[in-house]
Each structure stands twice: as C-alpha cells, then as structure tokens.
Write an enzyme that holds these catalytic residues in place. Structure first.
Site, short mmCIF file in Angstrom:
data_model
loop_
_atom_site.label_atom_id
_atom_site.label_comp_id
_atom_site.label_asym_id
_atom_site.label_seq_id
_atom_site.Cartn_x
_atom_site.Cartn_y
_atom_site.Cartn_z
N ASP A 51 0.83 -1.20 0.00
CA ASP A 51 0.00 0.00 0.00
C ASP A 51 0.87 1.26 0.00
O ASP A 51 2.10 1.19 0.01
CB ASP A 51 -1.02 -0.03 1.14
CG ASP A 51 -0.43 0.14 2.53
OD1 ASP A 51 0.72 0.63 2.64
OD2 ASP A 51 -1.11 -0.21 3.51
N LYS A 73 -4.25 2.70 -1.08
CA LYS A 73 -5.52 3.37 -0.85
C LYS A 73 -5.23 4.58 0.02
O LYS A 73 -4.78 4.45 1.15
CB LYS A 73 -6.53 2.44 -0.16
CG LYS A 73 -6.90 1.21 -0.98
CD LYS A 73 -7.94 0.37 -0.30
CE LYS A 73 -9.30 1.03 -0.29
NZ LYS A 73 -9.86 1.25 -1.64
N MET A 187 -6.07 8.58 10.58
CA MET A 187 -6.60 9.20 9.35
C MET A 187 -7.57 10.35 9.67
O MET A 187 -8.68 10.40 9.19
CB MET A 187 -7.31 8.15 8.49
CG MET A 187 -6.43 6.97 8.12
SD MET A 187 -7.36 5.56 7.45
CE MET A 187 -8.12 4.89 8.95
#
Length: 265
Positions: A51, A73, A187
C-alpha cells in the site's frame, strides 16, 4: 540481507509455500520496527502487493525475485478499489505465486486485512497473518506518550477519522468522547475540525491535551502539541498533512514530562 542466513539463525520461520497469501504489517515506517517474520516474507515472496504507506526503505528489503505491485488506498486521492485488490491477491495466488500483501501498520487495525482475509477464505486460498506495530500506538510511544498509564487511564480508544462527517459519524464521535478515555484517531486530517468539535460536545474539555503526529518514525515526522480546541487551527498553521494520527486526552500531556530525558534521533 541473505534469506538463508535468516533461516539458519532463526529456524522457526514458517514455510511460505506457492499459492499462499501472507497479510503482513510493515509498522509505522522505520524499517527497524519491522517484525522478523515480515522481513522473512519480504525476502521470500514472489509478489509484494503493497500500500501507499509502506516506507520505500522497507521495499528495498525485498528479495531479488520479488515483483513489487502497488495497490495503495489513500483518502481523497485516486486509489485502488478494494474489490480489485482482493481479486489481484486471489489471481496471483492461483498462479502459484508466494504473495505478500504488505500494509503500513498492522493489517487488522484499520488496514482492511479482515476484508481481504474473508475474500481469500471464500476463494479457498490459504493465507497467514503477520501482525505489525500499529501506527497509532507506535507514533504515540515514539513521541513519549504512553497509551495507558495506571494513574491516568485503564483504556484507550482507537478510532478511524476518515469516514464522511455526516450526522451518524458525528454522533458516534460524540459518544466515543463521552466514554471519558483517551482517543487515538487514525486518518483524521480530512475531518479534523469536525472531530474535535464532536469530542467537545461529547464532554471533553476545550483544554484537553492533544498531540498531532504526521509521518511518524520517518525523516518527515512532524509533532504538534496543542489542545482540543486549538488542534485544527494549529494543524493548518503548521501545514500538517496525511498520514497523521491525533492523540487526545490526558496521556497526551505526558509527552512534556518525559521528553527531556528521552533519547531521540
């Protein structure tokens, strides 16, 4: 590093047979925080599906035979669809490749590893889980913030802040704040003002200590010490961007008490 040397030194490494997928965590970034099992997988895999948060230094540890396949992602940016990633893992395994699915942090902590394991199970593909150091806890520890401290808290909440800031999400953030325990937000940057406001409405005081950490354990790391009411404005003023985590609660105030004697590079 020679794979045979690793195997001879630590002979309990599991076999990585063709047609199997290993879901592994790469930790927060610093290659020194990799587990030995993940290092073994990097040296052995035919395909490494990684990732966007896997540090380039870690990818350099891959064996010469490995094919690196990007399947990142990232919130708000063009990203691989999860269904496509699942199909890629299944396809490469059915080609009798040794497939390493490498994720930043831990594959089962906001890493969609559970979704991928379920897809592999439904497809009849064998897999192995290799835990990694989850980025939120690693970032906190490296910054001098204990996740739990006997006289402060007996629990800590790990929360994803990337969901749309709709009514349901905001209500959930308020409920989490009402629990009265420190919260580590993964996040958070796209919703930081909304999250901090929800925490305040949920019962956290405006002066509750908060620490924002971006790119933990890398040369780009930034740390901002702030408070609940000032976090969003301070993050904007300091130019903090993803990947980042935010720690909110009394444990965040421990950083200043420990920092003077901490060995930091």
């Amino acid at each position: 590093m020679d794979a045979q040397l690793l195997a001879d030194t630590l002979p309990k490494f599991p076999d990585f047979p063709p047609g199997e997928v290993w879901l592994a965590g790469a930790g927060p970034g610093d290659p020194g925080l990799l587990t030995l099992h993940t290092l073994h997988a990097l040296q052995t895999a035919d395909d490494i599906v990684h990732d966007a948060l896997v540090d380039p230094r870690i990818l350099k540890l891959a064996g010469n035979q490995a094919k690196l396949i990007f399947a990142g992602k990232r919130g708000g940016r063009p990203s691989s669809e999860q269904g496509d990633i699942n199909e890629l893992l299944i396809e490469r395994a059915r080609m009798q490749h040794r497939v390493l699915r490498l994720k930043g942090g831990d594959p089962f902590v906001f890493g969609r590893g559970g979704e991928e394991a379920l897809a592999l199970t439904r497809a009849g593909v064998r897999f192995r889980i290799i835990p990694g150091i989850t980025s939120g806890l690693a970032a906190a520890a490296l910054a001098g913030i204990p996740a739990t401290m006997r006289d402060i808290n007996h629990a800590v909440i790990l929360m994803a802040g990337s969901r749309s800031a709709d009514r349901a999400s905001i209500a959930e953030w308020e409920r989490l704040a009402s629990v009265g325990q420190p919260i580590i937000v993964y996040m958070p940057m796209s919703n930081l003002p909304e999250i901090m406001s929800a925490f305040e409405r949920g019962g956290m005081g405006r002066d509750t200590p908060a620490v924002i950490i971006s790119s933990a354990s890398t040369s780009d790391e930034q740390i901002v010490e702030t408070s609940l009411s000032k976090a969003a404005a301070d993050a904007e003023r300091q130019g903090i961007c993803a990947p980042a985590i935010v720690i909110v609660g009394a444990i965040a105030g421990m950083r200043q008490k420990l920092l003077s004697n901490m060995a930091c590079e």
